[in-house]
Scaffold this motif. Structure first.
Motif, PDB file in Angstrom:
ATOM      1  N   GLY A 143       0.812  -1.214   0.000  1.00  0.00           N
ATOM      2  CA  GLY A 143       0.000   0.000   0.000  1.00  0.00           C
ATOM      3  C   GLY A 143       0.842   1.259   0.000  1.00  0.00           C
ATOM      4  N   LEU A 144       1.891   1.285   0.800  1.00  0.00           N
ATOM      5  CA  LEU A 144       2.782   2.440   0.848  1.00  0.00           C
ATOM      6  C   LEU A 144       3.502   2.628  -0.492  1.00  0.00           C
ATOM      7  CD1 LEU A 144       3.690   4.640   2.815  1.00  0.00           C
ATOM      8  CD2 LEU A 144       5.497   3.119   3.571  1.00  0.00           C
ATOM      9  N   ALA A 145       3.951   1.519  -1.081  1.00  0.00           N
ATOM     10  CA  ALA A 145       4.614   1.592  -2.387  1.00  0.00           C
ATOM     11  C   ALA A 145       3.652   2.111  -3.452  1.00  0.00           C
ATOM     12  CB  ALA A 145       5.159   0.217  -2.775  1.00  0.00           C
ATOM     13  N   VAL A 150       1.718   6.201  -7.194  1.00  0.00           N
ATOM     14  CA  VAL A 150       0.626   7.005  -7.757  1.00  0.00           C
ATOM     15  C   VAL A 150       0.914   8.500  -7.607  1.00  0.00           C
ATOM     16  CG1 VAL A 150      -1.821   7.621  -7.455  1.00  0.00           C
ATOM     17  CG2 VAL A 150      -1.131   5.217  -7.536  1.00  0.00           C
ATOM     18  N   THR A 151       1.287   8.925  -6.396  1.00  0.00           N
ATOM     19  CA  THR A 151       1.478  10.360  -6.172  1.00  0.00           C
ATOM     20  C   THR A 151       2.689  10.902  -6.931  1.00  0.00           C
ATOM     21  OG1 THR A 151       2.677   9.897  -4.120  1.00  0.00           O
ATOM     22  CG2 THR A 151       0.321  10.414  -3.934  1.00  0.00           C
ATOM     23  N   LEU A 161       6.942  16.818  -1.429  1.00  0.00           N
ATOM     24  CA  LEU A 161       5.587  16.601  -0.926  1.00  0.00           C
ATOM     25  C   LEU A 161       5.306  15.113  -0.689  1.00  0.00           C
ATOM     26  CD1 LEU A 161       2.835  17.778  -0.189  1.00  0.00           C
ATOM     27  CD2 LEU A 161       2.224  17.656  -2.611  1.00  0.00           C
ATOM     28  N   VAL A 162       5.744  14.275  -1.621  1.00  0.00           N
ATOM     29  CA  VAL A 162       5.544  12.829  -1.474  1.00  0.00           C
ATOM     30  C   VAL A 162       6.290  12.318  -0.242  1.00  0.00           C
ATOM     31  CG1 VAL A 162       5.958  10.576  -2.544  1.00  0.00           C
ATOM     32  CG2 VAL A 162       5.094  12.473  -3.929  1.00  0.00           C
ATOM     33  N   LEU A 163       7.521  12.774  -0.036  1.00  0.00           N
ATOM     34  CA  LEU A 163       8.286  12.356   1.145  1.00  0.00           C
ATOM     35  C   LEU A 163       7.641  12.851   2.432  1.00  0.00           C
ATOM     36  CD1 LEU A 163      11.983  12.833  -0.043  1.00  0.00           C
ATOM     37  CD2 LEU A 163      10.768  10.687   0.321  1.00  0.00           C
ATOM     38  N   LEU A 164       7.148  14.091   2.413  1.00  0.00           N
ATOM     39  CA  LEU A 164       6.488  14.626   3.606  1.00  0.00           C
ATOM     40  C   LEU A 164       5.226  13.842   3.960  1.00  0.00           C
ATOM     41  CD1 LEU A 164       6.925  18.487   3.113  1.00  0.00           C
ATOM     42  CD2 LEU A 164       8.033  17.025   4.826  1.00  0.00           C
ATOM     43  N   LEU A 165       4.617  13.232   2.970  1.00  0.00           N
ATOM     44  CA  LEU A 165       3.440  12.392   3.203  1.00  0.00           C
ATOM     45  C   LEU A 165       3.835  10.957   3.555  1.00  0.00           C
ATOM     46  CD1 LEU A 165       0.301  11.927   2.911  1.00  0.00           C
ATOM     47  CD2 LEU A 165       0.783  11.343   0.529  1.00  0.00           C
ATOM     48  N   ALA A 166       4.717  10.364   2.772  1.00  0.00           N
ATOM     49  CA  ALA A 166       5.015   8.934   2.885  1.00  0.00           C
ATOM     50  C   ALA A 166       5.918   8.585   4.063  1.00  0.00           C
ATOM     51  CB  ALA A 166       5.640   8.422   1.592  1.00  0.00           C
ATOM     52  N   VAL A 167       6.891   9.414   4.378  1.00  0.00           N
ATOM     53  CA  VAL A 167       7.822   9.070   5.463  1.00  0.00           C
ATOM     54  C   VAL A 167       7.113   8.996   6.810  1.00  0.00           C
ATOM     55  CG1 VAL A 167       9.867   9.836   6.742  1.00  0.00           C
ATOM     56  CG2 VAL A 167       9.906   9.795   4.243  1.00  0.00           C
ATOM     57  N   LEU A 173       3.210   3.376  10.370  1.00  0.00           N
ATOM     58  CA  LEU A 173       2.809   1.998  10.084  1.00  0.00           C
ATOM     59  C   LEU A 173       3.763   0.967  10.676  1.00  0.00           C
ATOM     60  CD1 LEU A 173       1.674   2.332   6.352  1.00  0.00           C
ATOM     61  CD2 LEU A 173       0.210   1.788   8.312  1.00  0.00           C
ATOM     62  N   TYR A 174       5.045   1.292  10.723  1.00  0.00           N
ATOM     63  CA  TYR A 174       6.050   0.325  11.155  1.00  0.00           C
ATOM     64  C   TYR A 174       6.606   0.608  12.551  1.00  0.00           C
ATOM     65  CZ  TYR A 174       6.009  -1.771   6.560  1.00  0.00           C
ATOM     66  OH  TYR A 174       5.620  -2.431   5.430  1.00  0.00           O
ATOM     67  N   TRP A 175       6.061   1.583  13.250  1.00  0.00           N
ATOM     68  CA  TRP A 175       6.583   1.967  14.564  1.00  0.00           C
ATOM     69  C   TRP A 175       6.580   0.799  15.544  1.00  0.00           C
ATOM     70  CZ3 TRP A 175       9.201   6.089  16.090  1.00  0.00           C
ATOM     71  CH2 TRP A 175       9.373   6.295  17.450  1.00  0.00           C
ATOM     72  N   ARG A 176       5.472   0.103  15.641  1.00  0.00           N
ATOM     73  CA  ARG A 176       5.357  -0.999  16.598  1.00  0.00           C
ATOM     74  C   ARG A 176       6.356  -2.103  16.267  1.00  0.00           C
ATOM     75  NH1 ARG A 176      -0.187  -2.688  16.732  1.00  0.00           N
ATOM     76  NH2 ARG A 176      -0.557  -0.817  17.957  1.00  0.00           N
ATOM     77  N   GLU A 177       6.464  -2.451  14.984  1.00  0.00           N
ATOM     78  CA  GLU A 177       7.403  -3.508  14.573  1.00  0.00           C
ATOM     79  C   GLU A 177       8.838  -3.169  14.947  1.00  0.00           C
ATOM     80  OE1 GLU A 177       7.365  -4.854  10.515  1.00  0.00           O
ATOM     81  OE2 GLU A 177       5.174  -4.788  10.479  1.00  0.00           O
ATOM     82  N   SER A 178       9.211  -1.899  14.807  1.00  0.00           N
ATOM     83  CA  SER A 178      10.599  -1.514  15.078  1.00  0.00           C
ATOM     84  C   SER A 178      10.933  -1.648  16.560  1.00  0.00           C
ATOM     85  CB  SER A 178      10.861  -0.094  14.601  1.00  0.00           C
ATOM     86  OG  SER A 178      10.143   0.840  15.399  1.00  0.00           O
ATOM     87  N   HIS A 179       9.948  -1.582  17.426  1.00  0.00           N
ATOM     88  CA  HIS A 179      10.207  -1.711  18.853  1.00  0.00           C
ATOM     89  C   HIS A 179      10.120  -3.145  19.354  1.00  0.00           C
ATOM     90  CE1 HIS A 179       9.784   2.590  18.647  1.00  0.00           C
ATOM     91  NE2 HIS A 179      10.357   2.655  19.847  1.00  0.00           N
ATOM     92  N   VAL A 180       9.616  -4.050  18.503  1.00  0.00           N
ATOM     93  CA  VAL A 180       9.509  -5.456  18.885  1.00  0.00           C
ATOM     94  C   VAL A 180      10.849  -6.157  18.715  1.00  0.00           C
ATOM     95  CG1 VAL A 180       8.407  -7.652  18.268  1.00  0.00           C
ATOM     96  CG2 VAL A 180       7.062  -5.553  18.378  1.00  0.00           C
TER      97      VAL A 180
END
Length: 181
Positions: A143-145, A150-151, A161-167, A173-180
């Motif tokens: 979905g992120l890709a 698309v944008t 603008l795309v980086l300010l949105l996607a990063v 989206l991946y915050w929880r995974e990075s702390h596991v």
């Protein structure tokens, strides 16, 4: 994994001799992940993603980051020098030849460089296809890709603008995974 500085420098120097245009990242991938196994696919993708959002040339950023990760601060410096010295030396020699003899690249040289550019695009595509399973390993990654494709690719929004949105979205989206881990 700590890599001895000699082999580390030689690996990145080899990349510097054979990398042209956008194919540098693919050459680093071949040398570090596929041939030497110094880094996993996932580690390489994470490092590449980081280096793509940093200012400056991705190729040089990636070499310095990976060199530092594999060999400490001195490893980062040696990797950076290894990828840049061959191209910088060639440009210096060509510039000196131009100023000394006034030689301009002719049609044959321009045609050869067009061939090199086509080869670099093929190398980038081959590397992307090989990395696809590791990069798009979940529905949120796909979905992120797609959002970025698309944008930026179809709607032609500015990269900033795309980086300010996607990063931030990707970090969320991946915050929880990075702390596991």
């Amino acid at each position: 994994m700590k890599i001895p500085l000699g082999p580390l420098f030689m690996a990145f120097l080899e990349v510097g001799f054979v990398a042209f245009g956008g194919g540098g990242t693919a050459q680093i991938y071949q040398a570090i992940v596929l041939r030497r196994g110094w880094m996993s696919e996932k580690e390489f993708l994470e490092a590449t993603a980081l280096c793509r959002v940093l200012p400056g040339p991705v190729f040089a950023n990636l070499a310095a980051h990976m060199g530092a990760r594999l060999g400490g601060a001195l490893g980062g410096l040696l990797a950076f020098l290894g990828v840049l010295l061959p191209g910088a030396s060639l440009m210096l020699l060509l510039s000196l030849a131009y100023f000394r003899w006034g030689l301009l690249p002719g049609a044959a040289a321009q045609d050869a460089l067009s061939g090199v550019a086509a080869g670099a695009v093929g190398l980038i595509l081959a590397t992307a296809m090989r990395q696809l399973p590791a990069a798009l390993d979940s529905l949120k990654a796909v979905g992120l890709a797609l959002l970025v494709f698309v944008t930026y690719g179809l709607l032609h929004w500015s990269l900033l603008l795309v980086l300010l949105l996607a990063v931030p979205l990707g970090m969320g989206l991946y915050w929880r995974e990075s702390h596991v881990r």
